[in-house]
Design an enzyme around this catalytic site. Structure first.
Site, PDB file in Angstrom:
ATOM      1  N   TYR A  54     -31.773  57.557 -76.527  1.00 50.34           N
ATOM      2  CA  TYR A  54     -32.910  57.272 -75.656  1.00 50.34           C
ATOM      3  C   TYR A  54     -32.898  58.185 -74.434  1.00 50.34           C
ATOM      4  CZ  TYR A  54     -36.608  54.126 -74.169  1.00 50.34           C
ATOM      5  OH  TYR A  54     -37.819  53.584 -73.833  1.00 50.34           O
ATOM      6  N   GLU A 141     -26.778  79.799 -77.518  1.00 48.19           N
ATOM      7  CA  GLU A 141     -27.667  79.227 -76.506  1.00 48.19           C
ATOM      8  C   GLU A 141     -26.844  78.377 -75.561  1.00 48.19           C
ATOM      9  OE1 GLU A 141     -30.632  76.539 -78.059  1.00 48.19           O
ATOM     10  OE2 GLU A 141     -31.100  75.821 -76.045  1.00 48.19           O
ATOM     11  N   LYS A 190     -42.431  82.758 -58.976  1.00 37.91           N
ATOM     12  CA  LYS A 190     -41.330  82.620 -58.013  1.00 37.91           C
ATOM     13  C   LYS A 190     -40.138  81.821 -58.567  1.00 37.91           C
ATOM     14  CE  LYS A 190     -41.634  83.742 -53.991  1.00 37.91           C
ATOM     15  NZ  LYS A 190     -41.543  85.142 -53.564  1.00 37.91           N
ATOM     16  N   LYS A 224     -44.653  91.348 -62.034  1.00 30.72           N
ATOM     17  CA  LYS A 224     -43.756  90.759 -61.036  1.00 30.72           C
ATOM     18  C   LYS A 224     -42.414  90.352 -61.658  1.00 30.72           C
ATOM     19  CE  LYS A 224     -46.820  88.638 -57.668  1.00 30.72           C
ATOM     20  NZ  LYS A 224     -47.364  87.319 -57.345  1.00 30.72           N
ATOM     21  N   CYS A 382     -31.656  54.430 -93.084  1.00 26.93           N
ATOM     22  CA  CYS A 382     -30.408  53.913 -92.524  1.00 26.93           C
ATOM     23  C   CYS A 382     -30.555  52.486 -91.997  1.00 26.93           C
ATOM     24  CB  CYS A 382     -29.841  54.880 -91.501  1.00 26.93           C
ATOM     25  SG  CYS A 382     -28.057  54.667 -91.354  1.00 26.93           S
ATOM     26  N   HIS A 508     -29.694  59.824 -94.544  1.00 31.14           N
ATOM     27  CA  HIS A 508     -30.768  60.405 -93.729  1.00 31.14           C
ATOM     28  C   HIS A 508     -31.290  61.668 -94.402  1.00 31.14           C
ATOM     29  CE1 HIS A 508     -29.773  58.244 -89.855  1.00 31.14           C
ATOM     30  NE2 HIS A 508     -28.660  58.050 -90.530  1.00 31.14           N
ATOM     31  N   GLU A 510     -33.828  63.300 -93.653  1.00 30.01           N
ATOM     32  CA  GLU A 510     -34.468  64.223 -92.704  1.00 30.01           C
ATOM     33  C   GLU A 510     -33.567  65.369 -92.268  1.00 30.01           C
ATOM     34  OE1 GLU A 510     -33.766  61.093 -92.130  1.00 30.01           O
ATOM     35  OE2 GLU A 510     -32.676  60.853 -90.234  1.00 30.01           O
TER      36      GLU A 510
HETATM   37  N1  GLN Z   1     -26.407  50.696 -87.055  1.00 24.11           N
HETATM   38  C1  GLN Z   1     -26.330  50.921 -88.451  1.00 24.11           C
HETATM   39  C2  GLN Z   1     -24.930  51.287 -88.916  1.00 24.11           C
HETATM   40  O1  GLN Z   1     -24.129  51.737 -88.136  1.00 24.11           O
HETATM   41  C3  GLN Z   1     -27.312  51.973 -88.888  1.00 24.11           C
HETATM   42  C4  GLN Z   1     -26.991  53.320 -88.347  1.00 24.11           C
HETATM   43  C5  GLN Z   1     -28.142  54.273 -88.443  1.00 24.11           C
HETATM   44  O2  GLN Z   1     -29.295  53.859 -88.543  1.00 24.11           O
HETATM   45  N2  GLN Z   1     -27.841  55.570 -88.387  1.00 24.11           N
HETATM   46  O3  GLN Z   1     -24.622  51.150 -90.069  1.00 24.11           O
END
Ligand code: GLN
Length: 537
Positions: A54, A141, A190, A224, A382, A508, A510
């Site tokens: 967050y 980076e 600047k 500049k 997850c 995951h 993604e």
């Molecule tokens: N909190 C859950 C776990 O630890 C799911 C973790 C997550 O969504 N990456 O298993």
């Protein structure tokens, strides 16, 4: 001889250094050079794994199980590389190594100091990545902003590398914000001049300055920046706002940046091959269809918490010529207002992302239930997978108080429970089940149709899992676990075959998704969301 490009940022953090870094990589790749990218994070955490998404944005997970800064994800997606965890260097790692050596007695008799011991360790790690990856160019980076106290040892280390590696093998790129005044439209250089001055005070003269601005900078601003930065005007480039970040490398290359970098680094001049990349971008910026996704999250107010998921949804969309609108909805609002779930009718798909802890879980389950009962395409990742199991146990299997022990340690029906090997772990850092693991998929399932394979490998980051004691109850009531780990002891994928698309994974998808190579679960989800067009892809 390996070449090093160092990227620093000025004026503000989050100025877009990561995208510029990835773009430099792309400009080199389309010219046929091999590259790798390092992110230096000056914080004292050993890795990003213990940080709150967050506040800091998502934790990215590498194939080898590193929990890294989200910039590594941007590099992987732009450059289509799988980066190892050593490509994220932090102050915590540097000090941990140096202090270990000191305790071992490696420096016996000497006073251990920031210069040379800390700076030497920084250089050693950058060179280690260069050697191991065996590429033409290493991009590094430096996180944070020029002027931060904690960044100084890193800047000192990269300053020394110019001397040690040679002028034609090192290049410093400084990315700085050039704000435009709302009232007059004037471009103010600047702040950029100040950050260049600060960089020079440390001993680094930038070779290239990238002005980050809303619009293309005008000739006066360019003049500049060049004059006060002591660089030729042709070494000033502008990264301006574009509909898609994937357009940034092309925009910079059109200004001559790729060619300038190559000539400055004495790299053979080659014609860039942009056609494939341009074709991919076209699918994002010229879509034929549109879908609206509700993302029910706990960190919904910080879009950076879900960057990889956002990217994967868009990759899935690009593969279906579809523009994706994502509404980030705060899960807790679904708890406070019992009728709130009705708004989910207005969406083509419901997405429940990863998460930790109790907050927002009841709200997420309300959304999952709404998706299930109203046959709206649903994808859970997850925690989204685990909560789909809890929701199913409560409302279909009639185990009223079912829960995850992460939410309620005293639940009479712990359908989601800590993995056995997690029970004895005390340290929080890098102790989850992390990185790529194999999954075996059952034939004839939706998962099999999506992945076209019975064996896949996907990245993980979790401590909890589906409790074996409840497998048969859940299955008897219609939940299909279509993917498991190789010894069949761990549930990885669930689906409800009688629904349009109800799919969730413990892993995951993604993290491996790329533009042009969308992850199958995200692709399948977007494809199902297109149902209103009666489009079967
Ligand atoms: N909190 C859950 C776990 O630890 C799911 C973790 C997550 O969504 N990456 O298993």
């Amino acid at each position: 001889m390996v070449k090093f490009v160092f990227i620093t940022g000025g004026v503000l953090s989050s100025v877009g250094k990561g995208v510029v870094t990835a773009s430099i990589g792309k400009m080199l790749q389309v010219r046929g050079f091999t590259i790798t990218a390092i992110k230096i994070d000056p914080y004292v955490n050993v890795d990003a794994g213990t940080m709150n998404p967050y506040i800091h944005g998502e934790v990215f997970v590498t194939e080898d199980g590193g929990e890294t800064d989200l910039d590594l994800g941007n590099y992987e997606r732009f450059l289509d590389l799988n980066l190892p965890k050593e490509n994220n260097i932090t102050t915590g790692q540097i000090y941990q190594t140096v202090i270990d050596k000191e305790r071992r007695g490696d420096f016996l008799g000497r006073c251990v100091q920031i210069v040379p011991h800390i700076t030497d360790e920084i250089k050693r790690r950058i060179r280690f990545v260069a050697e191991k990856s065996n590429v033409d160019v290493v991009l590094s980076e430096c996180g944070g902003t020029i002027g931060d106290i904690e960044g100084l040892p890193f800047l000192e280390a990269i300053r020394q590398m110019r001397l040690e590696e040679g002028l034609e093998n090192t290049i410093y790129v400084h990315v700085a914000l050039v704000p435009i005044l709302d009232v007059t439209g004037e471009m103010k250089t600047k702040p950029c001049q100040h950050s260049v001055n600060e960089l020079r005070r440390i001993g680094i003269q930038p070779d290239i300055i990238v002005a980050r601005s809303r619009k293309m900078i005008d000739s006066e601003a360019r003049r500049k920046i060049a004059l006060f930065g002591t660089i030729p005007e042709k070494a000033v480039f502008c990264s301006y706002n574009l509909p898609s970040i994937y357009q940034v490398p092309i925009a910079l290359d059109e200004q001559g940046m790729g060619e300038y970098i190559c000539s400055r680094l004495n790299l053979l001049k080659r014609i860039p091959e942009w056609s494939r990349w341009k074709g991919l971008i076209d699918s994002i910026i010229n879509p034929q269809f549109e879908v609206k996704i509700a993302l029910i999250g706990k960190y919904a107010n910080l879009v950076d918490s879900y960057v990889s998921m956002n990217a994967a949804l868009r990759h899935g969309g690009a593969a279906c010529q579809t523009r994706i609108f994502i509404d980030y909805l705060e899960a807790e609002e679904f708890e406070q207002n019992p009728t709130k779930a009705k708004i989910l009718k207005n969406y083509d798909g419901i997405f429940v992302p990863y998460g930790f802890g109790k907050r927002g879980t009841e709200g997420k389950m309300k959304a999952i239930r709404f998706a299930r009962e109203n046959n709206i395409p649903f994808l859970g990742i997850c925690y989204g997978f685990q909560l789909a199991v809890v929701e199913f146990a409560r409302n279909v299997c009639r185990l009223k108080e079912a829960s995850s022990t992460e939410i309620n340690p005293d639940t009479p029906h712990p359908v989601i429970d800590l993995m056995p090997e997690q029970r004895k772990i005390k340290y929080k850092g890098a102790t989850m089940r992390l990185g790529a693991h194999k999954i075996i998929i059952d034939e004839g399932t939706l998962a099999h149709r999506l992945y076209g394979n019975t064996e896949i490998s996907e990245r993980h980051r979790h401590r909890w899992e589906v409790n074996q004691d409840y497998w048969s109850t859940l299955e008897k009531n219609g939940l299909v676990f279509s993917g498991k780990n190789p010894d069949g002891q761990r549930m990885e994928i669930l689906e409800l075959p009688d629904k349009l698309f109800f799919f969730a994974s413990q892993f995951h998808g993604e993290f491996k998704s790329r533009l042009g190579k969308p992850d199958p679960e995200y692709y399948g989800f977007i494809n199902a969301c297109l149902n209103k067009y009666q489009k079967k892809l």
